[in-house]
Design a protein around this motif. Structure first.
Motif, PDB file in Angstrom:
ATOM      1  N   HIS A  52       0.836  -1.213   0.000  1.00 14.12           N
ATOM      2  CA  HIS A  52       0.000   0.000   0.000  1.00 14.12           C
ATOM      3  C   HIS A  52       0.866   1.256   0.000  1.00 14.12           C
ATOM      4  O   HIS A  52       0.544   2.256  -0.639  1.00 14.12           O
ATOM      5  CB  HIS A  52      -0.929  -0.008   1.212  1.00 14.12           C
ATOM      6  N   GLU A  53       1.994   1.206   0.727  1.00 16.33           N
ATOM      7  CA  GLU A  53       2.917   2.347   0.707  1.00 16.33           C
ATOM      8  C   GLU A  53       3.469   2.564  -0.697  1.00 16.33           C
ATOM      9  O   GLU A  53       3.775   3.691  -1.085  1.00 16.33           O
ATOM     10  CB  GLU A  53       4.074   2.112   1.688  1.00 16.33           C
ATOM     11  N   ALA A  54       3.595   1.480  -1.458  1.00 20.57           N
ATOM     12  CA  ALA A  54       4.166   1.582  -2.803  1.00 20.57           C
ATOM     13  C   ALA A  54       3.143   2.069  -3.827  1.00 20.57           C
ATOM     14  O   ALA A  54       3.452   2.930  -4.652  1.00 20.57           O
ATOM     15  CB  ALA A  54       4.728   0.229  -3.234  1.00 20.57           C
ATOM     16  N   ILE A  55       1.922   1.528  -3.780  1.00 16.91           N
ATOM     17  CA  ILE A  55       0.985   1.787  -4.885  1.00 16.91           C
ATOM     18  C   ILE A  55      -0.366   2.327  -4.428  1.00 16.91           C
ATOM     19  O   ILE A  55      -1.273   2.510  -5.251  1.00 16.91           O
ATOM     20  CB  ILE A  55       0.775   0.511  -5.737  1.00 16.91           C
ATOM     21  N   GLY A  56      -0.545   2.565  -3.139  1.00 19.58           N
ATOM     22  CA  GLY A  56      -1.772   3.173  -2.643  1.00 19.58           C
ATOM     23  C   GLY A  56      -3.015   2.374  -2.974  1.00 19.58           C
ATOM     24  O   GLY A  56      -3.058   1.151  -2.802  1.00 19.58           O
ATOM     25  N   ASP A  57      -4.023   3.056  -3.514  1.00 20.30           N
ATOM     26  CA  ASP A  57      -5.333   2.431  -3.729  1.00 20.30           C
ATOM     27  C   ASP A  57      -5.382   1.497  -4.933  1.00 20.30           C
ATOM     28  O   ASP A  57      -6.464   0.982  -5.270  1.00 20.30           O
ATOM     29  CB  ASP A  57      -6.421   3.504  -3.861  1.00 20.30           C
ATOM     30  N   GLN A  58      -4.252   1.276  -5.579  1.00 17.55           N
ATOM     31  CA  GLN A  58      -4.197   0.214  -6.601  1.00 17.55           C
ATOM     32  C   GLN A  58      -4.244  -1.166  -5.934  1.00 17.55           C
ATOM     33  O   GLN A  58      -4.436  -2.173  -6.605  1.00 17.55           O
ATOM     34  CB  GLN A  58      -2.906   0.315  -7.422  1.00 17.55           C
ATOM     35  N   LEU A  59      -4.083  -1.184  -4.625  1.00 14.50           N
ATOM     36  CA  LEU A  59      -4.132  -2.433  -3.859  1.00 14.50           C
ATOM     37  C   LEU A  59      -5.536  -2.624  -3.278  1.00 14.50           C
ATOM     38  O   LEU A  59      -6.115  -1.702  -2.717  1.00 14.50           O
ATOM     39  CB  LEU A  59      -3.122  -2.396  -2.709  1.00 14.50           C
ATOM     40  N   THR A  60      -6.055  -3.842  -3.424  1.00 10.11           N
ATOM     41  CA  THR A  60      -7.276  -4.230  -2.722  1.00 10.11           C
ATOM     42  C   THR A  60      -6.985  -5.506  -1.930  1.00 10.11           C
ATOM     43  O   THR A  60      -6.470  -6.476  -2.487  1.00 10.11           O
ATOM     44  CB  THR A  60      -8.437  -4.509  -3.700  1.00 10.11           C
ATOM     45  N   CYS A  61      -7.302  -5.472  -0.647  1.00 10.53           N
ATOM     46  CA  CYS A  61      -7.115  -6.655   0.190  1.00 10.53           C
ATOM     47  C   CYS A  61      -8.425  -7.430   0.282  1.00 10.53           C
ATOM     48  O   CYS A  61      -9.499  -6.833   0.394  1.00 10.53           O
ATOM     49  CB  CYS A  61      -6.670  -6.262   1.600  1.00 10.53           C
ATOM     50  N   VAL A  62      -8.334  -8.743   0.216  1.00 10.65           N
ATOM     51  CA  VAL A  62      -9.503  -9.601   0.387  1.00 10.65           C
ATOM     52  C   VAL A  62      -9.313 -10.403   1.668  1.00 10.65           C
ATOM     53  O   VAL A  62      -8.381 -11.195   1.793  1.00 10.65           O
ATOM     54  CB  VAL A  62      -9.694 -10.547  -0.819  1.00 10.65           C
ATOM     55  N   PHE A  63     -10.209 -10.155   2.624  1.00 10.49           N
ATOM     56  CA  PHE A  63     -10.147 -10.828   3.922  1.00 10.49           C
ATOM     57  C   PHE A  63     -11.293 -11.832   3.994  1.00 10.49           C
ATOM     58  O   PHE A  63     -12.465 -11.452   4.053  1.00 10.49           O
ATOM     59  CB  PHE A  63     -10.242  -9.786   5.038  1.00 10.49           C
ATOM     60  N   VAL A  64     -10.954 -13.102   3.935  1.00 11.35           N
ATOM     61  CA  VAL A  64     -11.962 -14.168   3.974  1.00 11.35           C
ATOM     62  C   VAL A  64     -12.184 -14.578   5.428  1.00 11.35           C
ATOM     63  O   VAL A  64     -11.287 -15.113   6.080  1.00 11.35           O
ATOM     64  CB  VAL A  64     -11.519 -15.380   3.122  1.00 11.35           C
ATOM     65  N   ASP A  65     -13.400 -14.328   5.910  1.00 12.96           N
ATOM     66  CA  ASP A  65     -13.760 -14.698   7.282  1.00 12.96           C
ATOM     67  C   ASP A  65     -14.313 -16.126   7.244  1.00 12.96           C
ATOM     68  O   ASP A  65     -15.409 -16.378   6.756  1.00 12.96           O
ATOM     69  CB  ASP A  65     -14.818 -13.721   7.801  1.00 12.96           C
ATOM     70  N   THR A  66     -13.526 -17.058   7.750  1.00 10.67           N
ATOM     71  CA  THR A  66     -13.875 -18.481   7.665  1.00 10.67           C
ATOM     72  C   THR A  66     -14.834 -18.936   8.756  1.00 10.67           C
ATOM     73  O   THR A  66     -15.335 -20.058   8.715  1.00 10.67           O
ATOM     74  CB  THR A  66     -12.594 -19.338   7.769  1.00 10.67           C
ATOM     75  N   GLY A  67     -15.057 -18.071   9.733  1.00  7.97           N
ATOM     76  CA  GLY A  67     -15.851 -18.496  10.881  1.00  7.97           C
ATOM     77  C   GLY A  67     -15.041 -19.304  11.874  1.00  7.97           C
ATOM     78  O   GLY A  67     -15.563 -19.818  12.867  1.00  7.97           O
ATOM     79  N   LEU A  68     -13.737 -19.411  11.615  1.00  3.93           N
ATOM     80  CA  LEU A  68     -12.851 -20.203  12.475  1.00  3.93           C
ATOM     81  C   LEU A  68     -11.841 -19.311  13.201  1.00  3.93           C
ATOM     82  O   LEU A  68     -10.841 -19.797  13.727  1.00  3.93           O
ATOM     83  CB  LEU A  68     -12.098 -21.243  11.627  1.00  3.93           C
ATOM     84  N   LEU A  69     -12.111 -18.010  13.216  1.00  3.11           N
ATOM     85  CA  LEU A  69     -11.174 -17.065  13.822  1.00  3.11           C
ATOM     86  C   LEU A  69     -11.441 -16.922  15.316  1.00  3.11           C
ATOM     87  O   LEU A  69     -12.443 -17.418  15.843  1.00  3.11           O
ATOM     88  CB  LEU A  69     -11.309 -15.700  13.139  1.00  3.11           C
ATOM     89  N   ARG A  70     -10.544 -16.211  15.989  1.00  3.74           N
ATOM     90  CA  ARG A  70     -10.751 -15.913  17.409  1.00  3.74           C
ATOM     91  C   ARG A  70     -11.920 -14.925  17.556  1.00  3.74           C
ATOM     92  O   ARG A  70     -12.262 -14.228  16.602  1.00  3.74           O
ATOM     93  CB  ARG A  70      -9.484 -15.299  18.021  1.00  3.74           C
ATOM     94  N   LYS A  71     -12.449 -14.854  18.758  1.00  2.00           N
ATOM     95  CA  LYS A  71     -13.572 -13.960  19.030  1.00  2.00           C
ATOM     96  C   LYS A  71     -13.196 -12.509  18.671  1.00  2.00           C
ATOM     97  O   LYS A  71     -12.137 -12.032  19.068  1.00  2.00           O
ATOM     98  CB  LYS A  71     -13.953 -14.048  20.510  1.00  2.00           C
ATOM     99  N   ASP A  72     -14.038 -11.856  17.910  1.00  2.00           N
ATOM    100  CA  ASP A  72     -13.892 -10.443  17.506  1.00  2.00           C
ATOM    101  C   ASP A  72     -12.694 -10.185  16.590  1.00  2.00           C
ATOM    102  O   ASP A  72     -12.390  -9.020  16.284  1.00  2.00           O
ATOM    103  CB  ASP A  72     -13.776  -9.522  18.739  1.00  2.00           C
ATOM    104  N   GLU A  73     -12.024 -11.236  16.143  1.00  2.00           N
ATOM    105  CA  GLU A  73     -10.831 -11.018  15.311  1.00  2.00           C
ATOM    106  C   GLU A  73     -11.188 -10.383  13.966  1.00  2.00           C
ATOM    107  O   GLU A  73     -10.476  -9.508  13.478  1.00  2.00           O
ATOM    108  CB  GLU A  73     -10.080 -12.333  15.084  1.00  2.00           C
ATOM    109  N   ALA A  74     -12.289 -10.809  13.380  1.00  2.00           N
ATOM    110  CA  ALA A  74     -12.686 -10.258  12.086  1.00  2.00           C
ATOM    111  C   ALA A  74     -12.934  -8.754  12.192  1.00  2.00           C
ATOM    112  O   ALA A  74     -12.522  -7.973  11.316  1.00  2.00           O
ATOM    113  CB  ALA A  74     -13.936 -10.969  11.577  1.00  2.00           C
TER     114      ALA A  74
END
Length: 318
Positions: free
Chosen positions: A213-235
């Motif tokens: 993101h520091e290199a290319i700013g908004d040319q980056l999109t992150c995809v965060f897949v919430d599997t339902g297997l995370l710690r409480k409130d982690e998502a």
């Protein structure tokens, strides 16, 4: 603070040509020089005119390749040992004096029984007559023990003697320099394209995402897949951190029902692992396909994982 890269022996020749290194270390390893297909250093290592340090197996292959002799079938030496310094050498500067002992950590099965022409014995022990050897003219050094482990108390001093004292490196490389270099590389590689980054919220992918993101700013999109297997409130923590603190474009995919549905009734850990991997890729691909102009996939991982997942010949890593 010395820049270094790790390369498998089978690809070391190309790395030598590309890098023109100021010094070379031949690492330890579990193989025997007598095994068919066991690692060998490219001959160019010994012709590059730069200091070379062989550690454990590295010392053995150095001896074998330069005209010494290594024998198998000897009693395996493993654990703490005391080596006696027999000769001064810049490799052991600020360590034990001649006639004194230095504590080291041994781990080897083969034994060096003859060293190549031009080498002298710098230190020895009852189990390792060639515990430290040196060809000061060519600046080739070998140690039978492991200076890189904490059980060799002053091993870091030996390594610094090699990099700073013998190779003359200044030790002025920093992670800040790495950051600047990587940002410039990413900008050049990506150009005006878009990048999709798989974000888990863990250290590896998070550092990669912030750096890109520091290199290319908004040319980056992150995809965060919430599997339902995370710690409480982690998502919630991950989405808040990246959207509100770093201002990084983030797609949060709640796929918990999908994952938990596929896992229902499964009890075998390996089966579950494969299901999670498959469903993750399906969900990620689906979301990434919605991002216009995405040409690059970004992943963050640790350097040891890169080494271990690309074995040079056997398909296995030690």
């Amino acid at each position: 603070n010395v820049y270094c890269e790790i390369h498998p022996y089978a690809k070391a020749e190309a790395a030598l040509e590309a890098m023109s290194p100021a010094a070379i270390i031949l690492s330890g390893g579990p193989e025997s020089v007598h095994e068919e297909g066991s690692p060998r250093a490219p001959q160019g290592v010994f012709e590059a005119g730069v200091p070379v340090l062989g550690i454990c197996y590295g010392e053995m292959t150095m001896c074998e390749q330069l005209g010494g002799k290594v024998e198998g079938g000897h009693h395996r030496e493993f654990g703490r040992a005391e080596i006696t310094v027999e000769k001064t050498s810049p490799l052991l500067a600020d360590l034990a004096a001649v006639g004194e002992e230095e504590t080291v950590w041994m781990s080897h099965g083969d034994k060096i029984v003859a060293i190549p022409a031009g080498f002298d014995v710098v230190a020895s022990s009852p189990g390792s007559p060639y515990a430290v050897i040196a060809d000061e003219t060519r600046r080739f050094y070998g140690v039978q023990f492991h200076p890189e482990v904490m059980h060799t108390p002053r091993g870091a001093t030996m390594l610094k003697n090699f990099t700073h004292g013998i190779a003359g490196l200044s030790g002025d490389w920093t992670m800040a320099a790495y950051r600047d270099e990587k940002i410039a590389q990413i900008r050049e590689q990506v150009g005006s394209a878009r990048v999709v980054c798989g974000l888990s919220g863990g250290v590896d992918s998070s550092v990669a995402a912030v750096l890109i993101h520091e290199a290319i700013g908004d040319q980056l999109t992150c995809v965060f897949v919430d599997t339902g297997l995370l710690r409480k409130d982690e998502a919630t923590q991950v989405t808040t951190l990246f959207r509100e603190h770093y201002n990084i474009p983030l797609i949060h995919v709640d796929a918990s029902k999908e994952f938990l549905g596929e896992l229902a009734g499964q009890s075998d850990p390996e089966t579950k692992r494969k299901i999670i991997g498959r469903v993750f890729i399906e969900v990620f691909d689906r979301e990434a396909g919605k991002i216009d102009g995405a040409e690059f996939l970004a992943q963050g991982t640790l350097y040891p994982d890169v080494i271990e997942s690309v074995s040079s010949s056997s398909g296995k890593a030690h």
